[in-house]
Design a protein around this motif. Structure first.
Motif, mmCIF file in Angstrom:
data_model
loop_
_atom_site.group_PDB
_atom_site.id
_atom_site.type_symbol
_atom_site.label_atom_id
_atom_site.label_comp_id
_atom_site.label_asym_id
_atom_site.label_seq_id
_atom_site.Cartn_x
_atom_site.Cartn_y
_atom_site.Cartn_z
ATOM 1 N N TYR A 141 0.843 -1.185 0.000
ATOM 2 C CA TYR A 141 0.000 0.000 0.000
ATOM 3 C C TYR A 141 0.885 1.243 0.000
ATOM 4 O O TYR A 141 1.584 1.520 0.976
ATOM 5 C CB TYR A 141 -0.926 -0.010 1.212
ATOM 6 N N GLU A 142 0.828 1.990 -1.101
ATOM 7 C CA GLU A 142 1.717 3.135 -1.277
ATOM 8 C C GLU A 142 0.930 4.412 -1.550
ATOM 9 O O GLU A 142 -0.164 4.390 -2.123
ATOM 10 C CB GLU A 142 2.692 2.906 -2.439
ATOM 11 N N LEU A 143 1.529 5.510 -1.151
ATOM 12 C CA LEU A 143 1.050 6.846 -1.502
ATOM 13 C C LEU A 143 2.257 7.682 -1.865
ATOM 14 O O LEU A 143 3.242 7.711 -1.129
ATOM 15 C CB LEU A 143 0.303 7.492 -0.334
ATOM 16 N N HIS A 144 2.204 8.337 -3.019
ATOM 17 C CA HIS A 144 3.265 9.248 -3.416
ATOM 18 C C HIS A 144 2.748 10.678 -3.289
ATOM 19 O O HIS A 144 1.604 10.967 -3.652
ATOM 20 C CB HIS A 144 3.695 9.010 -4.859
ATOM 21 N N VAL A 145 3.589 11.552 -2.782
ATOM 22 C CA VAL A 145 3.301 12.989 -2.790
ATOM 23 C C VAL A 145 4.316 13.631 -3.728
ATOM 24 O O VAL A 145 5.525 13.555 -3.493
ATOM 25 C CB VAL A 145 3.391 13.604 -1.388
ATOM 26 N N SER A 146 3.825 14.226 -4.812
ATOM 27 C CA SER A 146 4.697 14.814 -5.829
ATOM 28 C C SER A 146 4.671 16.325 -5.723
ATOM 29 O O SER A 146 3.596 16.938 -5.673
ATOM 30 C CB SER A 146 4.246 14.390 -7.231
#
Length: 632
Positions: A141-146
């Motif tokens: 389970y991943e979340l990227h903040v760009s």
């Protein structure tokens, strides 16, 4: 049966951490803007994400929280074989208990040429920081903040990578904070066609529209905007109930997404003066993907006159007037196919006394195209039949009326409608509450949109001096310029200047007017000469709410619009934007009560060159238009 399990809100407020924070910074290419991302452990297993933004060491966004609230449903491949997932395993809180898996830095510096715009070339130059986070106990389970840092501002979004088992996300709220320095003031409006108020960050009655332009106490200006809204719910800004001088993103409703997928970009434009915000508004276009259409030769900007009689005779007169005065389109507005607000009207049939084939054919001989208004009901019911039919008729474009905006469903529907119009070579003008987010880069057939308080409401001059640094930061606005209507609150030279102030590749002019109202007024020459798209744009005066001067170049010619608010004033127009060593003829269109026409506009000429200036004496609610052309 409802199968979604609500999760906790992400904790957003920055608190004193029990361990040293993890920081990652990103600077703009020119080094003036800096974003600092921080992840703090505020309790065992409780990590919070924050960011801040500085411009040349001056605070723009103080430490502010980042986060989203998610309901999610795991669609495993096994579910196709009737294998169920036990309740309690469906929820994943993306904001708590995250660890940084990886940090990726990239840069880009390219130049692209838009089909049309406020400038003929756009530089896409930024540095990017991707913070890739994952659940400590569930690494899938991943979340990227760009983050992106441009010289003109910063942008960020949340991105959900594809999950190996397939994930469906329901984004319940996007709780990104924007904490501003105390004493910041905002140009606030609650709805897309509303008037503006300059307010502190307190006691707002409703959410605020975007872009939201801000004056900071340290002398900087900022504007909070949205880019890339195509498959998501519309997001505005609301005041934080518990944190002073702070706004939070406020989604219209939840959005249902399938990974891999990202949210729209949240944008913070920054400048030392308001004019630079407008000169640098290409940041919104750059945050959208390029168009995939190859042939764009049929996409032709131009000026449009509304035909108000809905008769063949009126249309022929309107086409003759348009051809004589270099207008490229006429519009049949609502009711040409019957009452607009009912599903019973058929937009495939002409109900008004218009011989549509005859009108379209006659317009073609005069290089004047026909655009048809179609309301939401007919678009929703008949779009797949209407667009190919209109293309067959020879119609050049469609004005979408009273579109629904806000919900995920309607925003996605509107994106699909743009795409289908593009496939059928139809120009689009979207009216009423819709505001752009740079998506005309992807759908260049969308020439303009309303979402603006224009001449349908007859705003005063002060309102018009606010628009360039608020609404027009988002892109083209269909102001529906009028000229002869007696309800106008501003002078006629002010109206001429609005053709330059107001950027709209499909520019509506003479909105409530008829050809018979024209009595040979010489200043109509300016309507004939002024284009609607530009090679360069400069903001000369930017006293927000007081007076504005914008100069735009098309080829070798420059067109300049100056407007004042409800007060009269004298100004100098420096001509430093002209190339050195070249002589120009300035055609000047100014208010003059001694001119014996009903519009009282004086037309004069003057030889000028770079380094000189023009004196302007502006009446209350007045303006001045100038056309500068090289001297042969």
């Amino acid at each position: 049966m409802k199968s979604f399990y609500p999760l906790m809100f992400c904790l957003l407020l920055a608190q004193t951490g029990r361990s040293q924070p993890t920081e990652h910074s990103l600077q703009s290419p020119d080094g003036k803007l800096e974003i600092v991302f921080t992840q703090k452990e505020v309790s065992p297993g409780k990590r919070q994400m924050t960011y801040r933004v500085d411009y040349q060491k001056k605070p723009v966004i103080l430490e502010s929280g980042l986060g989203v609230q998610i309901d999610n449903h795991v669609f495993e491949h096994a579910m196709a074989h009737k294998v169920t997932t036990p309740p309690g395993t469906l929820g994943v809180n993306w904001c708590d208990n995250l660890i940084i898996k990886n940090v990726v830095r990239t840069s880009k510096d390219t130049t692209w040429k838009p089909v049309y715009g406020e400038r003929s070339q756009i530089r896409d130059h930024y540095n990017q920081l991707d913070i890739q986070l994952q659940k400590e106990d569930s690494p899938d389970y991943e979340l990227h903040v760009s983050f992106r840092a441009y010289d003109s501002g910063i942008a960020f979004r949340y991105f959900f990578p594809e999950h190996p088992k397939g994930l469906y996300y329901r984004v319940m709220a996007e709780n990104s904070e924007f904490t501003l320095p105390a004493e910041t003031k905002a140009w606030y409006t609650a709805w897309a066609q509303g008037a503006y108020q300059k307010l502190p960050l307190a006691d707002w009655s409703e959410t605020s529209e975007r872009p939201l332009t801000l004056a900071l106490p340290n002398g900087l200006y900022a504007s909070l905007a949205e880019a890339g809204l195509t498959d998501y719910a519309l997001t505005k800004f609301k005041l934080s109930p518990g944190k002073p001088n702070t706004m939070i993103t406020s989604m219209y409703e939840s959005a249902d997404l399938m990974s891999d997928v990202g949210t729209p970009w949240r944008v913070v434009m920054v400048a030392e003066r308001p004019g630079k915000l407008l000169e640098n508004n290409d940041i919104l276009l750059n945050l959208n993907p390029p168009a995939t259409v190859v042939n764009t030769d049929w996409i032709k900007p131009g000026k449009m006159m509304r035909e108000v009689t809905l008769t063949t005779e009126g249309a022929m007169a309107c086409i003759d007037f348009a051809a004589a005065h270099n207008l490229q389109y006429i519009l049949f507005d609502w009711k040409w196919y019957g009452p607009a607000f009912t599903f019973h009207s058929d937009a495939r049939q002409v109900v008004a006394p218009i011989d549509m084939p005859k009108v379209i054919a006659y317009g073609s001989t005069k290089n004047v195209g026909v655009i048809l208004y179609v309301n939401l009901q007919a678009l929703y019911k008949q779009m797949d039949q209407l667009f190919p039919l209109y293309k067959k008729w020879g119609v050049k474009g469609v004005k979408f009326g009273f579109v629904e905006v806000g919900s995920h469903r309607w925003m996605t529907w509107l994106t699909e409608t743009k795409r289908k119009a593009l496939e059928n070579n139809l120009l689009v003008n979207i009216h009423d509450e819709y505001r752009p987010t740079g998506t005309s880069r992807t759908y260049p057939n969308v020439m303009t949109q309303e979402g603006i308080r224009g001449n349908e409401e007859f705003p005063d001059a002060t309102h018009n001096t606010i628009l360039p640094f608020t609404r027009y930061l988002a892109g083209a606005g269909d102001y529906t310029i009028c000229y002869y209507d007696k309800r106008l609150k501003n002078t006629h030279a002010h109206q001429l200047a609005m053709n330059v102030i107001s950027y709209s590749p499909l520019q509506s002019v003479f909105w409530y007017d008829k050809p018979a109202l024209y009595n040979g007024e010489p200043e109509i020459e300016f309507f004939e000469k002024v284009p609607t798209v530009w090679d360069d744009t400069r903001v000369i005066h930017d006293a927000l709410g007081e007076y504005v001067t914008i100069a735009r170049r098309s080829g070798a010619d420059w067109f300049v619009g100056t407007i004042t608010n409800n007060d009269g004033r004298t100004l100098k127009l420096p001509l430093d934007f002209l190339p050195k060593g070249k002589s120009y003829t300035a055609h000047i269109y100014s208010d003059d009560p001694t001119v014996m026409t009903k519009t009282q506009v004086r037309v004069s000429t003057k030889a000028v060159k770079a380094g000189q200036s023009l004196d302007m004496s502006l009446l209350p609610r007045g303006g001045q238009a100038v056309w500068l052309t090289p001297t042969n």
